[in-house]
Design a protein around this motif. Structure first.
Motif, PDB file in Angstrom:
ATOM      1  N   VAL A  43       0.850  -1.190   0.000  1.00  0.00           N
ATOM      2  CA  VAL A  43       0.000   0.000   0.000  1.00  0.00           C
ATOM      3  C   VAL A  43       0.882   1.235   0.000  1.00  0.00           C
ATOM      4  N   ALA A  44       0.337   2.342  -0.494  1.00  0.00           N
ATOM      5  CA  ALA A  44       1.003   3.645  -0.465  1.00  0.00           C
ATOM      6  C   ALA A  44       0.317   4.512   0.575  1.00  0.00           C
ATOM      7  N   VAL A  45       1.101   5.129   1.452  1.00  0.00           N
ATOM      8  CA  VAL A  45       0.563   5.948   2.536  1.00  0.00           C
ATOM      9  C   VAL A  45       1.173   7.342   2.454  1.00  0.00           C
ATOM     10  N   ILE A  46       0.325   8.367   2.476  1.00  0.00           N
ATOM     11  CA  ILE A  46       0.796   9.744   2.573  1.00  0.00           C
ATOM     12  C   ILE A  46       0.616  10.179   4.018  1.00  0.00           C
ATOM     13  N   SER A  47       1.723  10.421   4.708  1.00  0.00           N
ATOM     14  CA  SER A  47       1.661  10.750   6.126  1.00  0.00           C
ATOM     15  C   SER A  47       1.328  12.217   6.337  1.00  0.00           C
ATOM     16  N   ASP A  48       1.137  12.583   7.592  1.00  0.00           N
ATOM     17  CA  ASP A  48       0.781  13.960   7.920  1.00  0.00           C
ATOM     18  C   ASP A  48       1.882  14.944   7.570  1.00  0.00           C
ATOM     19  N   ILE A  49       3.130  14.501   7.517  1.00  0.00           N
ATOM     20  CA  ILE A  49       4.227  15.418   7.208  1.00  0.00           C
ATOM     21  C   ILE A  49       4.513  15.487   5.716  1.00  0.00           C
ATOM     22  N   GLY A  50       3.677  14.825   4.899  1.00  0.00           N
ATOM     23  CA  GLY A  50       3.873  14.867   3.458  1.00  0.00           C
ATOM     24  C   GLY A  50       4.772  13.779   2.926  1.00  0.00           C
ATOM     25  N   ASN A  51       5.060  12.761   3.727  1.00  0.00           N
ATOM     26  CA  ASN A  51       5.934  11.665   3.318  1.00  0.00           C
ATOM     27  C   ASN A  51       5.108  10.586   2.635  1.00  0.00           C
ATOM     28  N   LEU A  52       5.465  10.225   1.409  1.00  0.00           N
ATOM     29  CA  LEU A  52       4.828   9.125   0.683  1.00  0.00           C
ATOM     30  C   LEU A  52       5.590   7.840   0.989  1.00  0.00           C
ATOM     31  N   VAL A  53       4.920   6.891   1.638  1.00  0.00           N
ATOM     32  CA  VAL A  53       5.571   5.663   2.095  1.00  0.00           C
ATOM     33  C   VAL A  53       4.923   4.455   1.416  1.00  0.00           C
ATOM     34  N   LEU A  54       5.739   3.557   0.880  1.00  0.00           N
ATOM     35  CA  LEU A  54       5.263   2.287   0.348  1.00  0.00           C
ATOM     36  C   LEU A  54       5.493   1.208   1.397  1.00  0.00           C
ATOM     37  N   LEU A  55       4.397   0.548   1.813  1.00  0.00           N
ATOM     38  CA  LEU A  55       4.441  -0.460   2.870  1.00  0.00           C
ATOM     39  C   LEU A  55       4.014  -1.814   2.333  1.00  0.00           C
ATOM     40  N   ARG A  56       4.584  -2.860   2.913  1.00  0.00           N
ATOM     41  CA  ARG A  56       4.129  -4.217   2.611  1.00  0.00           C
ATOM     42  C   ARG A  56       3.678  -4.862   3.912  1.00  0.00           C
ATOM     43  N   ARG A  57       2.454  -5.350   3.899  1.00  0.00           N
ATOM     44  CA  ARG A  57       1.911  -6.001   5.079  1.00  0.00           C
ATOM     45  C   ARG A  57       2.509  -7.393   5.239  1.00  0.00           C
ATOM     46  N   GLU A  58       2.997  -7.663   6.433  1.00  0.00           N
ATOM     47  CA  GLU A  58       3.481  -8.993   6.763  1.00  0.00           C
ATOM     48  C   GLU A  58       2.867  -9.424   8.089  1.00  0.00           C
ATOM     49  N   GLU A  59       3.076 -10.676   8.455  1.00  0.00           N
ATOM     50  CA  GLU A  59       2.431 -11.203   9.654  1.00  0.00           C
ATOM     51  C   GLU A  59       2.864 -10.453  10.913  1.00  0.00           C
TER      52      GLU A  59
END
Length: 754
Positions: A43-59
């Motif tokens: 997933v792509a997340v835009i944080s409150d500080i304007g940071n675009l983060v790509l995350l991968r969900r794992e267990e």
């Protein structure tokens, strides 16, 4: 603001996370690979500080695959890092755009010192460093002392075994701010102003645009006061006009015609091909890229010959020795009139004869030029004799017409250009000073009447300008003539001027026999040297001053912001009619107010909050100052701490504008605000209108303040005036105000009747 999530597409073959447009075209990629060839919970997340983060969900949680804060472009946001990863060697730098339309990497970048010191450098083409912040001392960078005046930022430097980096935060989370590596080569700190819906410049480095390395490119000349600020040397033109129009001048200029060089293997120009010459470029600084120096005893002709014989030599200069430049000429700057000398005789630039307008031409061409010049000179002499006769006759007619004109009160007399010596005699060598204000002192004088008419001697006020040396002669005269066309019964009229160079500039005004409003209000409190201003006189002065400001704001072809409204700049004629003065200086320096302001102009005590916060100034700054003046007209005192008797219902030692705002807001009898010397002799309806208008004018948010047109209508009773709220900034002057009281942001948003 909450972090927002969205699914990120994966390119089937490479696994790189991408953004796709509706047309299915690749528009952006992270250049990282993800396991598998399908969406695996990334997933792509835009944080409150304007940071675009790509995350991968794992267990066991979420793994960060990539984040934009590790890959800054031209913008540094709070919370982001600029520095060096010591483990991977990766460097986070800010890189300017190529131009305003192309976000590709440009020539300028800002990064931390790779040698490990706690400072930043701005570099050109990643090689040449031309500006450094100085080392961080825990509070500020040693090279940016003005950081001490900006309290909204918290900078932090971190250095350990893994990384060295800077980050910063904002003391007020509601503020929106960013630092940009601009295409101009300057770093700029910007803050968003919601009320104006635009970005406000807080500070910039380097301060001077011409201090940026190669800002105008090869063979370009920088002019800090020019528009545009870059130009090409004579005989050159921009390499790319399109790039120049988009703000990128780094490609510089090229010759209109190529050089005629025939070089051997050693780079020596053959004698038979020496068809090029040198053109003196006067009025510019010597190129700041390194020059080589020939022997100090060389004559200028020898210096020219050395450069001529070398095919790589582009220019030479001869002073105490012979300086030679090879290749491109960089960092040349237009010199001001007072620095054009200074031992700099200019630089001689190698040119093709096809484009030369002058310079070191061959003897045959020089002879032809001399012959042509002689012919032209003879024609000019004949023509000038004829013109002189016509001009003398014309001046005599104009003098007779000027002397035969009606009295100055008819509003149609011409602005006079007077001799400095005449005005010096008229003021008896500036011996009787009657006042001072923005940019100079004012002296009383007398102009004699005409010899061939019944004109009487005229009493004048002569202002001797100081601090406007940056204005060129032509610019000064043009702007003075513009001011001379402004006529209004509530404005002091400009009658004439004198200009002798950049140091002796005088403005001639009508003399106001009753002086300035501050003397009428304040100087007679403890003596009987001046008659007391009645309420009727005060109210008419308030209305007259408002009408004068209204004319400056809306009645002129170009809006004029006064920028220094105070009692000293409201003069009184023989009939006690108010006339706003010193508005000419606001016009003369007016182009500063089309830019973001870095310095405060005006007088402490009358400054609107936006002056302090740095917001670009509008006409509402004058409205705020007028409101402060109106309060002084009511009280007959300066707006300082107000000490009054308990029976008047006022707190002891309170700031008068705060007292007035509270009493108006709470509906208390307003006679207690009146100058006690008037003994209550006042029209209470006029007093109520004046107090309400004054409190509306000093609202923190300029959007809540009335226009000067609304002020005039309210004072005249044309429109009703609502009860205004108490401005938040005034609460800072209360004895019980806490340290967190804001001096800038208003919390009320009342409405002034339209």
């Amino acid at each position: 603001m909450k972090a927002r999530r969205m699914s990120a597409g994966l390119r089937p073959r490479t696994g790189r996370t991408i953004w796709d447009s509706h047309a299915g075209k690749l528009v952006w990629s992270t250049n990282i690979s993800a396991a598998g060839s399908s969406n695996n919970g990334t997933v792509a997340v835009i944080s409150d500080i304007g940071n675009l983060v790509l995350l991968r969900r794992e267990e066991d949680g979420e793994v960060v695959l990539w984040q934009s804060m590790d890959h800054p472009t031209d913008t540094w946001l709070p919370g982001f890092r600029i520095g060096l990863n010591k483990l991977t060697g990766e460097v986070q730098t800010l890189t300017a755009w190529k131009n305003y339309a192309d976000p590709a990497p440009g020539a300028y970048s800002l990064g931390i010192d790779p040698n490990g010191t706690s400072q930043f450098f701005i570099s050109w083409n990643r090689t040449t460093r031309f500006w450094g912040s100085g080392e961080w001392n825990g509070d500020i960078f040693s090279g940016i002392p003005e950081m001490t005046s900006h309290y909204i930022y918290n900078f932090e430097f971190v250095s350990d075994a893994n990384a060295s980096y800077f980050t910063y935060s904002l003391q007020d989370p509601a503020v929106i701010s960013r630092l940009v590596m601009d295409i101009s080569g300057q770093i700029r700190q910007l803050t968003w102003v919601p009320s104006l819906q635009q970005w406000m410049l807080i500070w910039t480095e380097p301060h001077q645009l011409c201090d940026v390395h190669a800002v105008c490119g090869a063979f370009g000349v920088c002019d800090e006061k020019g528009e545009p600020f870059c130009s090409c040397l004579s005989g050159f033109r921009p390499v790319s006009v399109t790039d120049w129009e988009l703000g990128d001048r780094t490609l510089g200029c090229r010759r209109n015609s190529p050089l005629q060089l025939q070089c051997d293997d050693r780079g020596t120009n053959s004698d038979s091909a020496q068809d090029d010459a040198f053109l003196l470029m006067a009025g510019i600084s010597l190129p700041r890229n390194p020059a080589s120096f020939a022997q100090a005893s060389s004559a200028e002709e020898d210096c020219r010959s050395i450069c001529m014989r070398n095919c790589d030599c582009s220019a030479y200069a001869y002073g105490s020795g012979c300086a030679l430049w090879y290749g491109d000429l960089l960092n040349m700057q237009k010199l001001s009139d007072d620095t054009a000398g200074g031992g700099n005789n200019g630089v001689f630039v190698r040119m093709s004869h096809a484009t030369m307008d002058g310079g070191d031409a061959p003897s045959k061409r020089r002879k032809k030029t001399i012959a042509l010049a002689s012919s032209i000179a003879a024609a000019i002499l004949a023509l000038s004799a004829t013109v002189s006769v016509v001009v003398i006759s014309y001046k005599r007619r104009q003098t007779n017409l000027r002397q035969a004109e009606a009295a100055p009160e008819d509003g149609n007399s011409l602005l006079m250009a007077l001799k400095y010596s005449d005005l010096r005699r008229a003021t008896k060598n500036f011996s009787k000073k009657i006042g001072g204000g923005s940019f100079g002192s004012v002296y009383k004088g007398t102009l004699p009447g005409g010899n061939n008419c019944n004109c009487n001697a005229a009493t004048i006020a002569v202002k001797r300008l100081e601090g406007l040396l940056c204005l060129g002669e032509k610019q000064f005269r043009n702007e003075v003539r513009t001011i001379g066309t402004i006529h209004h019964v509530n404005l002091v009229r400009l009658r004439g001027f004198s200009s002798r160079g950049s140091t002796d500039r005088l403005l001639v005004y009508d003399y106001m026999p009753n002086g300035s409003l501050d003397k009428a209000l304040f100087f007679g409190r403890s003596t009987t040297c001046r008659p007391l201003l009645s309420w009727r006189a005060r109210f008419q002065i308030a209305v007259g001053a408002a009408r004068g400001l209204l004319y400056l704001h809306d009645g002129c072809r170009d809006r004029i912001i006064h920028c220094d409204v105070k009692p000293e700049n409201i003069l009184l004629d023989e009939g006690m009619v108010a006339k706003v003065a010193d508005f000419g200086m606001a016009k003369l320096v007016g182009r500063e107010f089309s830019r973001v302001l870095t310095t405060v102009r005006g007088t402490i005590g009358y400054l609107a909050p936006e002056w302090i916060s740095g917001v670009p100034i509008t006409a509402k700054a004058d409205v705020y100052s007028y409101g402060m003046v109106l309060m002084e007209i009511i009280s007959g005192r300066r707006n300082a701490r107000y000490c009054s008797s308990e029976e008047k219902g006022m707190m002891m030692s309170e700031y008068f504008p705060l007292v007035a705002a509270r009493m108006v807001s709470e509906g208390e009898p307003l006679v207690g605000l009146l100058d006690e010397r008037l003994n209550g002799d006042v029209d209470e309806r006029e007093l109520d209108r004046a107090c309400r208008v004054a409190c509306w004018c000093v609202q923190d948010d300029e959007a809540d303040r009335p226009t000067m047109e609304q002020v005039v209508q309210a004072l005249e009773g044309v429109v009703a005036v609502d009860v205004p709220p108490i401005p938040t900034s005034l609460l800072a002057f209360s004895d019980d105000a806490g340290p967190a009281t804001s001096l800038i942001t208003g919390a009320y948003h009342g409405r002034f009747p339209s």
